[in-house]
Design a protein around this motif. Structure first.
Motif, mmCIF file in Angstrom:
data_model
loop_
_atom_site.group_PDB
_atom_site.id
_atom_site.type_symbol
_atom_site.label_atom_id
_atom_site.label_comp_id
_atom_site.label_asym_id
_atom_site.label_seq_id
_atom_site.Cartn_x
_atom_site.Cartn_y
_atom_site.Cartn_z
ATOM 1 N N ALA A 105 0.406 4.562 8.532
ATOM 2 C CA ALA A 105 0.829 3.198 8.203
ATOM 3 C C ALA A 105 0.345 2.196 9.234
ATOM 4 O O ALA A 105 0.081 1.030 8.901
ATOM 5 N N ALA A 106 0.216 2.609 10.474
ATOM 6 C CA ALA A 106 -0.198 1.685 11.532
ATOM 7 C C ALA A 106 -1.552 1.047 11.248
ATOM 8 O O ALA A 106 -1.804 -0.099 11.637
ATOM 9 N N ALA A 107 -2.419 1.762 10.541
ATOM 10 C CA ALA A 107 -3.753 1.241 10.247
ATOM 11 C C ALA A 107 -3.704 0.035 9.315
ATOM 12 O O ALA A 107 -4.655 -0.752 9.262
ATOM 13 N N TYR A 108 -2.604 -0.111 8.583
ATOM 14 C CA TYR A 108 -2.496 -1.205 7.603
ATOM 15 C C TYR A 108 -1.707 -2.399 8.143
ATOM 16 O O TYR A 108 -1.397 -3.324 7.389
ATOM 17 N N ARG A 109 -1.417 -2.391 9.424
ATOM 18 C CA ARG A 109 -0.553 -3.423 9.998
ATOM 19 C C ARG A 109 -1.045 -4.831 9.694
ATOM 20 O O ARG A 109 -0.245 -5.722 9.394
ATOM 21 N N ASP A 110 -2.342 -5.056 9.774
ATOM 22 C CA ASP A 110 -2.898 -6.390 9.534
ATOM 23 C C ASP A 110 -3.561 -6.517 8.168
ATOM 24 O O ASP A 110 -4.230 -7.514 7.889
ATOM 25 N N ALA A 111 -3.370 -5.499 7.324
ATOM 26 C CA ALA A 111 -4.071 -5.479 6.037
ATOM 27 C C ALA A 111 -3.137 -5.521 4.838
ATOM 28 O O ALA A 111 -3.536 -5.948 3.758
ATOM 29 N N ALA A 112 -1.901 -5.081 5.009
ATOM 30 C CA ALA A 112 -0.943 -5.029 3.902
ATOM 31 C C ALA A 112 0.345 -5.723 4.319
ATOM 32 O O ALA A 112 0.615 -5.933 5.501
ATOM 33 N N ASP A 113 1.133 -6.071 3.321
ATOM 34 C CA ASP A 113 2.407 -6.743 3.571
ATOM 35 C C ASP A 113 3.568 -5.768 3.556
ATOM 36 O O ASP A 113 4.643 -6.072 4.076
ATOM 37 N N LYS A 138 0.845 -1.195 0.000
ATOM 38 C CA LYS A 138 0.000 0.000 0.000
ATOM 39 C C LYS A 138 0.880 1.245 0.000
ATOM 40 O O LYS A 138 1.693 1.449 0.903
ATOM 41 N N ALA A 139 0.718 2.057 -1.021
ATOM 42 C CA ALA A 139 1.445 3.324 -1.102
ATOM 43 C C ALA A 139 0.704 4.378 -0.287
ATOM 44 O O ALA A 139 -0.519 4.511 -0.385
ATOM 45 N N LEU A 140 1.454 5.124 0.515
ATOM 46 C CA LEU A 140 0.895 6.224 1.284
ATOM 47 C C LEU A 140 1.565 7.522 0.868
ATOM 48 O O LEU A 140 2.793 7.636 0.930
ATOM 49 N N PRO A 141 0.799 8.523 0.428
ATOM 50 C CA PRO A 141 1.376 9.820 0.068
ATOM 51 C C PRO A 141 1.768 10.587 1.317
ATOM 52 O O PRO A 141 0.981 10.701 2.262
ATOM 53 N N VAL A 142 2.972 11.117 1.320
ATOM 54 C CA VAL A 142 3.505 11.758 2.532
ATOM 55 C C VAL A 142 3.783 13.242 2.292
ATOM 56 O O VAL A 142 4.471 13.614 1.337
#
Length: 212
Positions: free
Chosen positions: A118-126, A105-109
């Protein structure tokens, strides 16, 4: 640990061969028609076959439908899904489950708060890919923009991550020194013009990343 390298936006065979010859780890194929780097399923199938067993194949999608992702996965025999739109953690997790592939998952910074998402994707993305936030109405990536890399200085996360945005052969050493990124993703930084990869620049970039 050796820094992994992704060459994104590959559209032609010579660019793919250059990435493989330079020992890049991933070849990125863009499935987002507004991008000058976009490929269609037929083109991706040719590239995917050529890459088979030689380099990992990453498909980049922007808020795409399941049907379109599935067509791309089958055509290019993708190894990884990269989500570059507004995909939520739930959406990322659902796509990973449906296609049985790792999800990046790309996150624009633009600031520290974006990195904290990024913490929200801990169990959702690799893997989380931190990229520069682009202006409203612009393409979501591949613009040659960079963010303040010092925001990632000392960054520690249980989730794998990588760095993108404005990286090239002349500044990748700086980027790595500031962030310690385990993976770097380059697109416009190895192009002679938007969407036109330069094999010489690909080779130079990979040498710069792997320099002692």
């Amino acid at each position: 640990m050796t820094t992994r390298i992704k060459i994104c936006g590959i559209r032609e065979g010579d660019a793919l061969e250059a990435a493989i010859a330079a020992h890049a780890d991933y070849a990125g194929f863009v499935f987002y028609p507004p991008s000058p780097r976009a490929v269609n399923p037929r083109e991706a199938a040719v590239l995917g076959e050529r890459a088979l067993g030689r380099i990992q194949r990453v498909g980049l999608f922007v808020d795409a439908r399941d049907e379109d992702i599935g067509e791309a996965v089958e055509a290019a025999r993708l190894d990884v899904l990269q989500l570059h739109g507004q995909e939520t953690p739930a959406r990322a997790a659902a796509l990973g489950a449906r296609f049985g592939l790792p999800v990046w998952k790309a996150l624009p910074v633009a600031g520290l708060s974006d990195i904290q998402l990024a913490a929200a994707y801990r169990d959702a993305a690799d893997l989380i890919l931190f990229d520069a936030k682009t202006p409203k109405g612009a393409l979501p990536g591949g613009m040659g923009l960079r963010f303040d890399w010092s925001l990632l200085s000392g960054y520690v996360s249980p989730l794998a991550w990588g760095l993108a945005g404005g990286i090239g052969r002349d500044n990748v050493a700086e980027a790595l020194a500031m962030t310690g990124a385990p993976l770097v993703d380059v697109s416009s930084g190895v192009e002679s013009a938007p969407g036109i990869k330069d094999p010489t620049l690909i080779a130079a970039f990979c040498r710069a990343v792997r320099a002692p």
